[in-house]
Design an enzyme around this catalytic site. Sequence first.
Site, PDB file in Angstrom:
ATOM      1  N   GLU A   1      44.703   3.899  -2.921  1.00 42.33           N
ATOM      2  CA  GLU A   1      45.393   4.001  -1.985  1.00 42.33           C
ATOM      3  C   GLU A   1      45.928   2.663  -1.480  1.00 42.33           C
ATOM      4  O   GLU A   1      45.566   2.284  -0.098  1.00 42.33           O
ATOM      5  CB  GLU A   1      44.430   4.681  -0.703  1.00 42.33           C
ATOM      6  CG  GLU A   1      44.134   6.156  -1.599  1.00 42.33           C
ATOM      7  CD  GLU A   1      43.596   7.088  -0.245  1.00 42.33           C
ATOM      8  OE1 GLU A   1      42.926   6.543   0.518  1.00 42.33           O
ATOM      9  OE2 GLU A   1      43.442   8.231  -0.656  1.00 42.33           O
TER      10      GLU A   1
ATOM     11  N   GLU B   1      42.718  12.391  -6.234  1.00 48.17           N
ATOM     12  CA  GLU B   1      42.018  12.670  -5.382  1.00 48.17           C
ATOM     13  C   GLU B   1      42.357  13.820  -4.523  1.00 48.17           C
ATOM     14  O   GLU B   1      43.708  13.639  -4.319  1.00 48.17           O
ATOM     15  CB  GLU B   1      41.344  11.813  -4.159  1.00 48.17           C
ATOM     16  CG  GLU B   1      40.480  10.629  -4.367  1.00 48.17           C
ATOM     17  CD  GLU B   1      40.126   9.561  -3.401  1.00 48.17           C
ATOM     18  OE1 GLU B   1      40.371  10.168  -2.306  1.00 48.17           O
ATOM     19  OE2 GLU B   1      40.141   8.473  -3.700  1.00 48.17           O
TER      20      GLU B   1
END
Length: 501
Positions: free
Chosen positions: A160, A277
């Site tokens: 991320e 995820e």
Amino acid sequence: MIKKVSIPISGKTFKNNANYCVGTGRMALALQKEYIDHLEVVQNAIHFRYIRGHGIFSDDFGIYREYEIDGKTSIFYNFTYLDRVMDTYLENGIRPFIELGFMPEKLKTGEQTVFYWKGNVTPPVSYEKWADLISNTLTHLIERYGRDEVITWPIEVWNEPNIIFWAGTMEEYFKLYKYSAEAVKSVDPRIQVGGPSICGIDTEHWLRSFFEHCIDNNLPLDFITRHCYTANEPTQNGHYMHHTLNKPTHMVEELKETRRIMSDYPQIAALPLHITEFNSSYFPICPVHDTDFHAAYIARILSEAGEYADSYSYWTFSDVFEEWDVPKSVFHGGFGLVALNSIKKPTFYAFEFFSNAGSELLYRDENLIVTKNDEKYVIIGWNFHDLRDHKTSSDVSYVLSLPSIGKQALIIKKDVGGANANPMKTWSNMGKPRSLSKEQLKILKASSEPLQTDAKLIEQNGNYEVEVTIPCNHLCMLEITPVNDMTDTYLGYEPDEFYGI
């Protein structure tokens, strides 16, 4: 209202990637016994192929070390914990989906960290040393586990970088990606590497910029990764975070969007898309993760996500997890499929049921799929319902007409929800104890199992008629297998006549 459906004799391939990969917290958690216990639980039932977690290069894993002797700095790579964890994974039939991160203390350029365990998210002081760390780690893994094994382990660059998990700019992430990907390929060009591992913020800008950077600079790129969460902005209340949730199809729309963006680039369009995820809430202190509602909610995603993504890794398999401090109780809103003390949560069964689904998809709608595998039907149904949106709830009911696979069949139904496989409800009935006695733990484990019922199906005009009712916030699986009836070989066996049973 009862929905009547005639199931066709053949269908199409069911693109089911529910057990391709699962998430974990930082990798050093795999040094804990309870973590390994939970891994055994999920692997015995679900059989995930890969596992992805943070922190392979964080200092609690201990790989990168520098020592100064006589004024000269020497680098030492310590693989003690890495070996122990990789051994554990492979012994449990699961391979690593390696995420490169976070930054070792001796390579950091700043103090910015994330999580309770303080993973450093700053760029490296030396990109060359970072690349050497990657190549030396992969070379060690090949020496220990064999080249043919390690080249099957996908590698993702960072986590991320479009939010707080990367203290640098987008351009600095691109530089990190270049050095990382080239280091991977220098060890073996067959090892697959990808990114950019973004979450759903400024998605299109990040994806297009990343694609164009890789294409313009001829960088290695074997697959695309991103994350998907379906929750809206959180509200904190005491020890917990709460959200309103988008419909589960929100994630499906995100996958379609990603594929649409990828399709604009001929070099990118056909690459695998891995969701490394996904979940509803992105906080490990959100009670929705522990509920029966959540099992049905996630099942809707699993029913269709494979049409657009090559994997979708649930975050996470275990509540042995410490991003927001050490868990405060057995049910605390953790991400895991398995709660502390190896108690299966309702969502565990969404993955178990889909891992049993057939390879042929015969029917699918908003609440049900019908699949077939060889001579066996597997039907999965779900009925999630948020009472804040609709004050009343209703059952979902079907009458299915299925082509027979034998004159007689056994139908087994497993039901999750309400009083079945809902240990958080039992824990609440106990008064929500902080610590569990042996007797309480025994009760909770028993309460975590689905209700199983069975019945006999008899062919009628070449078909079976199957009634399926799914109550509010329930998940169910029905398996239909042909029976070789040997009753006539049991001479004089008539308990119904003699005992009235």
